[in-house]
Motif scaffolding. Structure first.
Motif, PDB file in Angstrom:
ATOM      1  N   HIS A 140       0.821  -1.209   0.000  1.00  0.00           N
ATOM      2  CA  HIS A 140       0.000   0.000   0.000  1.00  0.00           C
ATOM      3  C   HIS A 140       0.858   1.264   0.000  1.00  0.00           C
ATOM      4  O   HIS A 140       0.499   2.272  -0.626  1.00  0.00           O
ATOM      5  N   ARG A 144       0.682   4.174  -2.625  1.00  0.00           N
ATOM      6  CA  ARG A 144       0.437   5.549  -2.172  1.00  0.00           C
ATOM      7  C   ARG A 144       1.516   6.499  -2.683  1.00  0.00           C
ATOM      8  O   ARG A 144       1.236   7.661  -3.005  1.00  0.00           O
ATOM      9  N   ALA A 162      -3.832  11.210   0.216  1.00  0.00           N
ATOM     10  CA  ALA A 162      -3.426   9.993  -0.499  1.00  0.00           C
ATOM     11  C   ALA A 162      -3.835   8.736   0.252  1.00  0.00           C
ATOM     12  O   ALA A 162      -4.230   7.731  -0.364  1.00  0.00           O
ATOM     13  N   ASP A 163      -3.744   8.745   1.584  1.00  0.00           N
ATOM     14  CA  ASP A 163      -4.135   7.566   2.365  1.00  0.00           C
ATOM     15  C   ASP A 163      -5.591   7.196   2.123  1.00  0.00           C
ATOM     16  O   ASP A 163      -5.935   6.009   2.028  1.00  0.00           O
ATOM     17  N   VAL A 166      -6.004   5.521  -1.266  1.00  0.00           N
ATOM     18  CA  VAL A 166      -5.570   4.124  -1.201  1.00  0.00           C
ATOM     19  C   VAL A 166      -6.664   3.261  -0.578  1.00  0.00           C
ATOM     20  O   VAL A 166      -7.005   2.187  -1.100  1.00  0.00           O
TER      21      VAL A 166
END
Length: 205
Positions: A140, A144, A162-163, A166
């Protein structure tokens, strides 16, 4: 016995040995998918695979090891492919789209593995569960990093962290086992293209 016959016999023996873990994995995956991890015994796995318990314990050590490998082998494949996409010279938007589509295709192509794992992950030993989570986190984080690269370059919007992006994409991937059917109207590639396009549309500045 001449030299050629001896060489061929040795090659067959080596090939047969290398096939044992593959046969065990294929059998365990089929049984876990059909009956569930808890309801499948080691004896049933070795009987169906045509090997001894000693062979299973030689290659995997335990049923827990088999469950771990069901997921780990898919994640290894996906990590290798993600690394290749991320390291390519293509524009960041193309690299992210390729990676986003690929994880969908490889998950569908290994749907039994994904179904088994997410249904039975809680039954792994604490040590193996910790290892799986670390491997997933590494995947991940690489994914990311592509999003963050595009955000820093002004290609992707920074309006959404961005988290969260994802989590959005992989939430869709993890739900594939709940609804995707091979006999359905969409091929793996079509599903992958739709989900990758949704991701890119949400990210475009």
């Amino acid at each position: 016995m001449d030299e050629s016959t001896e060489r061929n016999g040795t090659a067959r023996k080596a090939s047969g040995t290398s096939e044992v873990p593959q046969r065990l994995m294929a059998t365990a995956t089929r049984l876990f998918a059909a009956r569930g991890y808890e309801r499948t015994s080691v004896q049933e796995i070795v009987d169906a695979a045509g090997v001894t318990k000693g062979a299973l314990y030689h290659y995997f050590g335990s049923k827990d090891d088999l469950l771990h490998e069901v997921y780990a082998r898919v994640l290894r494949l996906q990590q290798e492919r993600l690394d290749a996409f991320a390291d390519s010279a293509a524009p960041v938007e193309q690299r992210l789209r390729d990676a986003a589509a690929d994880v969908v295709v490889t998950t569908i192509e290994n749907l039994d593995d994904a179904t088994i794992f997410f249904r039975s992950m809680h039954q792994l030993s604490p040590e193996k569960l910790k290892q799986v989570r670390a491997d997933r986190r590494r995947y991940h984080e690489r994914f990311r990093a592509l999003i963050e690269e595009g955000q820093e370059a002004g290609v992707f919007t920074t309006a959404t962290p961005a988290d969260l992006v994802v989590d959005y994409h992989f939430g869709s991937v993890h739900h594939l086992s709940n609804w995707y059917r091979r006999e359905g109207p969409l091929s793996p590639r079509e599903v992958a293209d739709h989900l990758a396009d949704l991701l890119l549309r949400a990210l475009r500045a």
